[in-house]
Design a protein around this motif. Structure first.
Motif, PDB file in Angstrom:
ATOM      1  N   ILE A   1       3.980  28.589  -1.198  1.00  0.00           N
ATOM      2  CA  ILE A   1       4.728  28.656   0.054  1.00  0.00           C
ATOM      3  C   ILE A   1       4.153  29.822   0.853  1.00  0.00           C
ATOM      4  O   ILE A   1       4.267  30.977   0.446  1.00  0.00           O
ATOM      5  CB  ILE A   1       6.231  28.872  -0.195  1.00  0.00           C
ATOM      6  N   ASP A   2       3.534  29.539   1.959  1.00  0.00           N
ATOM      7  CA  ASP A   2       2.908  30.552   2.793  1.00  0.00           C
ATOM      8  C   ASP A   2       3.745  30.768   4.051  1.00  0.00           C
ATOM      9  O   ASP A   2       4.040  29.807   4.769  1.00  0.00           O
ATOM     10  CB  ASP A   2       1.493  30.137   3.185  1.00  0.00           C
ATOM     11  N   SER A   3       4.110  32.007   4.318  1.00  0.00           N
ATOM     12  CA  SER A   3       4.940  32.328   5.473  1.00  0.00           C
ATOM     13  C   SER A   3       4.341  33.510   6.222  1.00  0.00           C
ATOM     14  O   SER A   3       3.747  34.401   5.610  1.00  0.00           O
ATOM     15  CB  SER A   3       6.368  32.702   5.044  1.00  0.00           C
ATOM     16  N   TYR A   4       4.511  33.508   7.528  1.00  0.00           N
ATOM     17  CA  TYR A   4       4.118  34.682   8.290  1.00  0.00           C
ATOM     18  C   TYR A   4       5.053  34.860   9.475  1.00  0.00           C
ATOM     19  O   TYR A   4       5.713  33.924   9.925  1.00  0.00           O
ATOM     20  CB  TYR A   4       2.664  34.598   8.761  1.00  0.00           C
ATOM     21  N   LYS A   5       5.103  36.091   9.984  1.00  0.00           N
ATOM     22  CA  LYS A   5       5.948  36.404  11.138  1.00  0.00           C
ATOM     23  C   LYS A   5       5.287  37.510  11.950  1.00  0.00           C
ATOM     24  O   LYS A   5       4.910  38.552  11.412  1.00  0.00           O
ATOM     25  CB  LYS A   5       7.344  36.848  10.702  1.00  0.00           C
ATOM     26  N   THR A   6       5.141  37.291  13.245  1.00  0.00           N
ATOM     27  CA  THR A   6       4.651  38.303  14.173  1.00  0.00           C
ATOM     28  C   THR A   6       5.798  38.716  15.088  1.00  0.00           C
ATOM     29  O   THR A   6       6.483  37.852  15.644  1.00  0.00           O
ATOM     30  CB  THR A   6       3.477  37.777  15.016  1.00  0.00           C
ATOM     31  N   THR A   7       6.009  40.010  15.245  1.00  0.00           N
ATOM     32  CA  THR A   7       7.124  40.516  16.047  1.00  0.00           C
ATOM     33  C   THR A   7       6.609  41.526  17.066  1.00  0.00           C
ATOM     34  O   THR A   7       5.839  42.427  16.722  1.00  0.00           O
ATOM     35  CB  THR A   7       8.180  41.191  15.161  1.00  0.00           C
ATOM     36  N   ILE A   8       7.038  41.365  18.307  1.00  0.00           N
ATOM     37  CA  ILE A   8       6.707  42.295  19.395  1.00  0.00           C
ATOM     38  C   ILE A   8       8.017  42.723  20.049  1.00  0.00           C
ATOM     39  O   ILE A   8       8.873  41.884  20.346  1.00  0.00           O
ATOM     40  CB  ILE A   8       5.794  41.632  20.442  1.00  0.00           C
ATOM     41  N   GLY A   9       8.183  44.015  20.253  1.00  0.00           N
ATOM     42  CA  GLY A   9       9.447  44.451  20.842  1.00  0.00           C
ATOM     43  C   GLY A   9       9.425  45.895  21.271  1.00  0.00           C
ATOM     44  O   GLY A   9       8.400  46.581  21.203  1.00  0.00           O
ATOM     45  N   GLY A  10      10.580  46.357  21.725  1.00  0.00           N
ATOM     46  CA  GLY A  10      10.690  47.733  22.195  1.00  0.00           C
ATOM     47  C   GLY A  10      12.137  48.160  22.282  1.00  0.00           C
ATOM     48  O   GLY A  10      13.062  47.385  22.004  1.00  0.00           O
ATOM     49  N   GLY A  11      12.323  49.422  22.672  1.00  0.00           N
ATOM     50  CA  GLY A  11      13.671  49.951  22.770  1.00  0.00           C
ATOM     51  C   GLY A  11      13.741  51.126  23.724  1.00  0.00           C
ATOM     52  O   GLY A  11      12.720  51.704  24.116  1.00  0.00           O
ATOM     53  N   TYR A  12      14.967  51.455  24.102  1.00  0.00           N
ATOM     54  CA  TYR A  12      15.212  52.584  25.004  1.00  0.00           C
ATOM     55  C   TYR A  12      16.403  53.360  24.481  1.00  0.00           C
ATOM     56  O   TYR A  12      17.487  52.785  24.267  1.00  0.00           O
ATOM     57  CB  TYR A  12      15.480  52.103  26.418  1.00  0.00           C
ATOM     58  N   GLN A  13      16.240  54.662  24.250  1.00  0.00           N
ATOM     59  CA  GLN A  13      17.332  55.502  23.781  1.00  0.00           C
ATOM     60  C   GLN A  13      18.134  55.998  24.979  1.00  0.00           C
ATOM     61  O   GLN A  13      17.657  56.807  25.769  1.00  0.00           O
ATOM     62  CB  GLN A  13      16.780  56.689  22.987  1.00  0.00           C
ATOM     63  N   PHE A  14      19.358  55.515  25.104  1.00  0.00           N
ATOM     64  CA  PHE A  14      20.187  55.884  26.248  1.00  0.00           C
ATOM     65  C   PHE A  14      21.159  57.008  25.935  1.00  0.00           C
ATOM     66  O   PHE A  14      21.900  57.459  26.811  1.00  0.00           O
ATOM     67  CB  PHE A  14      20.955  54.664  26.781  1.00  0.00           C
ATOM     68  N   GLY A  15      21.135  57.477  24.683  1.00  0.00           N
ATOM     69  CA  GLY A  15      21.974  58.594  24.274  1.00  0.00           C
ATOM     70  C   GLY A  15      21.616  58.982  22.858  1.00  0.00           C
ATOM     71  O   GLY A  15      20.900  58.252  22.166  1.00  0.00           O
ATOM     72  N   PRO A  16      22.086  60.126  22.367  1.00  0.00           N
ATOM     73  CA  PRO A  16      21.786  60.535  21.003  1.00  0.00           C
ATOM     74  C   PRO A  16      22.230  59.484  19.989  1.00  0.00           C
ATOM     75  O   PRO A  16      23.411  59.136  19.917  1.00  0.00           O
ATOM     76  CB  PRO A  16      22.590  61.827  20.841  1.00  0.00           C
ATOM     77  N   GLY A  17      21.283  58.942  19.220  1.00  0.00           N
ATOM     78  CA  GLY A  17      21.593  57.936  18.218  1.00  0.00           C
ATOM     79  C   GLY A  17      21.921  56.568  18.773  1.00  0.00           C
ATOM     80  O   GLY A  17      22.365  55.692  18.020  1.00  0.00           O
ATOM     81  N   MET A  18      21.700  56.343  20.071  1.00  0.00           N
ATOM     82  CA  MET A  18      22.069  55.069  20.708  1.00  0.00           C
ATOM     83  C   MET A  18      20.855  54.455  21.405  1.00  0.00           C
ATOM     84  O   MET A  18      20.221  55.107  22.236  1.00  0.00           O
ATOM     85  CB  MET A  18      23.193  55.288  21.722  1.00  0.00           C
ATOM     86  N   THR A  19      20.536  53.198  21.075  1.00  0.00           N
ATOM     87  CA  THR A  19      19.369  52.531  21.658  1.00  0.00           C
ATOM     88  C   THR A  19      19.688  51.099  22.046  1.00  0.00           C
ATOM     89  O   THR A  19      20.492  50.429  21.393  1.00  0.00           O
ATOM     90  CB  THR A  19      18.179  52.517  20.671  1.00  0.00           C
ATOM     91  N   PHE A  20      19.059  50.662  23.147  1.00  0.00           N
ATOM     92  CA  PHE A  20      18.986  49.243  23.467  1.00  0.00           C
ATOM     93  C   PHE A  20      17.681  48.716  22.893  1.00  0.00           C
ATOM     94  O   PHE A  20      16.638  49.382  22.991  1.00  0.00           O
ATOM     95  CB  PHE A  20      19.009  49.013  24.976  1.00  0.00           C
ATOM     96  N   ARG A  21      17.712  47.511  22.310  1.00  0.00           N
ATOM     97  CA  ARG A  21      16.523  46.974  21.652  1.00  0.00           C
ATOM     98  C   ARG A  21      16.325  45.501  21.994  1.00  0.00           C
ATOM     99  O   ARG A  21      17.292  44.758  22.167  1.00  0.00           O
ATOM    100  CB  ARG A  21      16.632  47.108  20.132  1.00  0.00           C
ATOM    101  N   GLY A  22      15.058  45.089  22.047  1.00  0.00           N
ATOM    102  CA  GLY A  22      14.736  43.690  22.260  1.00  0.00           C
ATOM    103  C   GLY A  22      13.432  43.348  21.569  1.00  0.00           C
ATOM    104  O   GLY A  22      12.531  44.187  21.473  1.00  0.00           O
ATOM    105  N   ALA A  23      13.313  42.123  21.056  1.00  0.00           N
ATOM    106  CA  ALA A  23      12.097  41.717  20.351  1.00  0.00           C
ATOM    107  C   ALA A  23      11.947  40.205  20.391  1.00  0.00           C
ATOM    108  O   ALA A  23      12.934  39.462  20.503  1.00  0.00           O
ATOM    109  CB  ALA A  23      12.123  42.204  18.902  1.00  0.00           C
ATOM    110  N   VAL A  24      10.687  39.779  20.285  1.00  0.00           N
ATOM    111  CA  VAL A  24      10.349  38.369  20.149  1.00  0.00           C
ATOM    112  C   VAL A  24       9.546  38.212  18.868  1.00  0.00           C
ATOM    113  O   VAL A  24       8.578  38.946  18.641  1.00  0.00           O
ATOM    114  CB  VAL A  24       9.526  37.857  21.340  1.00  0.00           C
TER     115      VAL A  24
END
Length: 379
Positions: free
Chosen positions: A326-349
């Motif tokens: 069983i061969d599997s692979y996954k490619t992920t591209i994404g980023g984030g923005y820290q809007f406060g201490p310990g707090m981030t918005f995140r998005g990925a494909v």
């Protein structure tokens, strides 16, 4: 008078037994909340209809009590309460530390994970060896090879369920154990763990009950340093356990290796990790056959102030006796923005596939595309 004195002594003794002295620990409250909207487009088996969009969360509350005694010994208790997953109590252990190192006693990740070096991630909740948020699922029938079913259970691999030896030796399975970590010396640190018993969780290649192993040993080492302005981290770990007498006849021992590295220069980082898990289970699908799962991840990231951008590639191969790989692979591209201490918005494909002629049909491939958008709050 003697009877009165004896009665008084008994009352004092009873009071001392009923009300023991309490440890004066400073209590801290922490944890994290990860909430995402998850959209998935994937190949579906005939007659099935998976959800394309859901909201998924991974939430934990952490309680830590700690104090340092006059002799320099630090004593603490740490408890993690898992909200979404099936197990209410994720981790609970006591620890003791000083200039000689640290000892953990209880339900906590073992040495092979604690010193593991991970690759940079697009979103550490979505990609890498320990994924907590993912939504794609393939229907592989008798193997129960499903990709999380929009679930939240942490996994050591692309699959969202824990495969064979991974359930015993991967960092995702917390069992009661002793762990010793040496102090850091010139950037070097080592660790060792022992658990008298280790459960083999259900998942891919469900093991026939009773599914348990014993004498789980783990050793690991890590070095962190700098050379010519480049930050360097290298680590490796090994785990092994024995099949119990009560395990179904024909089952074999389980072991796993992990190796990782990470390089950092200015705002850039690059690294990789490799995990090999070997087992000889007795299952409803494979009787006395070997299962060898190899997973490797490469990742790169750019961090500048509150901004983060990353990309990773995961490749996994399950070699199963008498069955095509069983061969599997996954490619992920994404980023984030820290809007406060310990707090981030995140998005990925993320996009990838899993292929197996026996399970999916000749020439068939299970392809998927996943989009995640959410927030991560550490408190």
């Amino acid at each position: 008078m003697k009877k009165v004195l004896l009665a008084g002594t008994a009352l004092v003794a009873t009071a001392l037994i009923a009300s023991p002295a309490q440890a004066e620990l400073k209590l801290d409250l922490g944890g994290h909340f990860s909430g995402y909207g998850v959209y998935v487009d994937e190949d579906e088996a005939a007659g099935t209809d998976y959800d394309n969009f859901v909201i998924r969360k991974n939430t934990e509350i952490h309680f830590t009590g700690e104090t340092t005694l006059d002799n320099g010994l630090t004593v603490g208790v740490h408890v993690e309460q898992d909200i979404e997953n099936q197990n209410d109590n994720d981790e609970s252990y006591a620890y003791f530390s000083g200039g000689w190192g640290r000892v953990n006693f209880g339900n906590e990740d073992g040495a092979a994970y604690l010193l593991q070096v991970a690759a940079p991630a697009a979103d550490s909740n979505v990609d890498g060896l320990r994924t907590t948020i993912q939504g794609y699922s393939f229907d592989f029938g008798t193997l129960d090879y499903d990709h999380a079913q929009f679930g939240n259970t942490p996994s050591a691999n692309i699959n969202g369920t824990v495969a064979a030896a991974a359930a015993v030796t991967s960092p995702d399975t917390s069992v009661d154990r002793f762990t010793y970590l040496t102090p850091k010396f010139n950037g070097f640190q080592a660790a060792a763990s022992y658990a008298p018993r280790a459960e083999l969780a259900v998942g891919v290649l469900n093991t026939v009950s009773p599914s348990s192993y014993e004498d789980l040993w783990e050793v690991s080492a890590r070095w962190d340093g700098e050379f010519e302005g480049v930050g360097l981290s290298f680590g490796a770990g090994y785990s092994t356990s024995d099949a119990t007498v009560g395990l179904a006849s024909g089952a074999g021992d389980a072991e796993a290796w992990n190796v990782g590295f990470n390089l950092g220069w200015n705002q850039f980082s690059f690294g990789g990790s490799w995990l090999d898990e070997e087992n000889n289970p007795v299952t409803a699908f494979v009787v006395g056959g070997d299962v060898d799962t190899t997973t490797w991840v490469l990742g790169a990231a750019w961090d500048n102030g509150p901004y983060h951008v990353g990309v990773s590639y995961l490749d996994r191969t399950d070699e199963i006796a008498a069955t095509p790989d069983i061969d599997s692979y996954k490619t992920t591209i994404g980023g984030g923005y820290q809007f406060g201490p310990g707090m981030t918005f995140r998005g990925a494909v993320a996009f990838g596939e899993a292929s197996n002629a026996t399970l999916l049909g000749a020439g068939e491939e299970g392809e998927f595309t996943q989009v995640t958008l959410g927030t991560d709050i550490q408190f």
